[in-house]
Design a protein around this motif. Structure first.
Motif, PDB file in Angstrom:
ATOM      1  N   GLY A 186     -10.781  10.481  -3.402  1.00 43.82           N
ATOM      2  CA  GLY A 186     -10.635   9.575  -2.267  1.00 43.82           C
ATOM      3  C   GLY A 186      -9.710  10.109  -1.185  1.00 43.82           C
ATOM      4  O   GLY A 186      -9.353  11.287  -1.169  1.00 43.82           O
ATOM      5  N   ARG A 187      -9.331   9.206  -0.276  1.00 42.66           N
ATOM      6  CA  ARG A 187      -8.613   9.615   0.934  1.00 42.66           C
ATOM      7  C   ARG A 187      -7.247  10.230   0.643  1.00 42.66           C
ATOM      8  O   ARG A 187      -6.846  11.196   1.280  1.00 42.66           O
ATOM      9  N   LEU A 188      -6.521   9.669  -0.329  1.00 40.85           N
ATOM     10  CA  LEU A 188      -5.199  10.219  -0.641  1.00 40.85           C
ATOM     11  C   LEU A 188      -5.325  11.653  -1.138  1.00 40.85           C
ATOM     12  O   LEU A 188      -4.612  12.547  -0.676  1.00 40.85           O
ATOM     13  N   ARG A 217       3.647  12.841   1.522  1.00 37.47           N
ATOM     14  CA  ARG A 217       3.981  11.469   1.098  1.00 37.47           C
ATOM     15  C   ARG A 217       4.799  11.385  -0.182  1.00 37.47           C
ATOM     16  O   ARG A 217       4.891  10.326  -0.793  1.00 37.47           O
ATOM     17  N   ARG A 244       0.840  -1.219   0.000  1.00 36.64           N
ATOM     18  CA  ARG A 244       0.000   0.000   0.000  1.00 36.64           C
ATOM     19  C   ARG A 244       0.865   1.257   0.000  1.00 36.64           C
ATOM     20  O   ARG A 244       0.593   2.207  -0.722  1.00 36.64           O
ATOM     21  N   LYS A 259      -5.332  18.736   2.072  1.00 37.94           N
ATOM     22  CA  LYS A 259      -5.238  19.274   3.436  1.00 37.94           C
ATOM     23  C   LYS A 259      -3.826  19.758   3.757  1.00 37.94           C
ATOM     24  O   LYS A 259      -3.639  20.665   4.559  1.00 37.94           O
ATOM     25  N   GLU A 309      -7.698  13.781  -0.603  1.00 38.31           N
ATOM     26  CA  GLU A 309      -8.120  14.659   0.504  1.00 38.31           C
ATOM     27  C   GLU A 309      -6.942  14.999   1.410  1.00 38.31           C
ATOM     28  O   GLU A 309      -6.776  16.145   1.842  1.00 38.31           O
ATOM     29  N   ALA A 310      -6.114  13.990   1.690  1.00 38.32           N
ATOM     30  CA  ALA A 310      -4.933  14.218   2.541  1.00 38.32           C
ATOM     31  C   ALA A 310      -3.948  15.167   1.867  1.00 38.32           C
ATOM     32  O   ALA A 310      -3.385  16.064   2.515  1.00 38.32           O
ATOM     33  N   GLU A 349       1.115   4.068  -2.881  1.00 42.31           N
ATOM     34  CA  GLU A 349       0.831   5.472  -2.555  1.00 42.31           C
ATOM     35  C   GLU A 349       1.973   6.381  -3.021  1.00 42.31           C
ATOM     36  O   GLU A 349       1.738   7.442  -3.604  1.00 42.31           O
TER      37      GLU A 349
END
Length: 222
Positions: A65-67, A110, A15, A73, A69-70, A19
């Motif tokens: 999705g979550r990535l 990331r 994962r 932010k 959004e992160a 990413e």
């Protein structure tokens, strides 16, 4: 004996790798969509005519999705347009730094910064520094001295040392940071430069070489 080694979780590792690859693709997309232009941050640092990579809305390239959004932010707050500084390891863009007109800086969440740098000049010597403005002042000072140099911006003091240590003969133009007790009375820039095994230099007063350039002029830096 610290007991049995912590087991690696192959699914988690996969994962994380996926990413990192997704973020690298986002970085490449943002850079390819940039316009060349002047930027208020570069003007404020004494380089009003310097052309940089400019993007009004890099979040348009973030995945759903979550990535995504992160990533959104973790963008620096403030009005655009953003100055984009890509960091490459070899030929691959692995991180980008976002800089607002007011000078707030953040590297993409990331992304892989370790070992990444941005080249602004090519020549016989290699000089490595932290910020893009410092790199521009170092490039200008070396040109004033008639020295042919590759100049790299590597984002952080620890990464400057990492990048420079991998290039034979590289010289570090360190920031003169406030001394810290946990670094044995050295500032972050000096601590990492001294530990790198490379030749290094830093301004005599607190600040970086762009601060010195603006306060005392380019000849003082040279």
């Amino acid at each position: 004996d610290t007991g049995p080694a912590r087991k690696r979780d192959p699914a988690q590792e996969r994962r994380e790798r996926e990413e990192r690859e997704a973020v690298a693709r986002v970085c490449a997309e943002i850079v390819s969509a940039c316009q060349q232009g002047k930027h208020p941050y570069l003007a404020a640092k004494g380089f009003p005519d310097e052309m940089g990579l400019i993007h009004e809305a890099p979040w348009r390239h973030f995945p759903a999705g979550r990535l995504g959004e992160a990533l959104a932010k973790a963008l620096p707050q403030g009005e655009g347009p953003l100055l984009i500084v890509p960091g490459r390891i070899g030929r691959q863009i692995t991180t980008i730094q976002f800089i607002t007109p007011a000078g707030e800086k953040k590297n993409i969440l990331r992304g892989v910064m370790g070992g990444a740098s941005h080249r602004i000049a090519t020549g016989r010597e290699t000089w490595v520094c932290e910020g893009i403005a410092t790199a521009l002042s170092v490039r200008a000072a070396l040109r004033l001295l008639g020295r042919s140099a590759t100049v790299l911006s590597a984002f952080s003091a620890a990464n400057v040392a990492k990048v420079a240590a991998g290039i034979p003969g590289a010289i570090i133009a360190a920031d003169h940071d406030k001394p810290l007790p946990q670094l044995h009375g050295k500032g972050t820039g000096e601590f990492h430069a001294a530990a790198s095994g490379c030749r290094w230099v830093m301004p005599p007063a607190l600040g970086d070489f762009n601060d010195m350039h603006q306060a005392e002029g380019l000849r003082a830096v040279a």
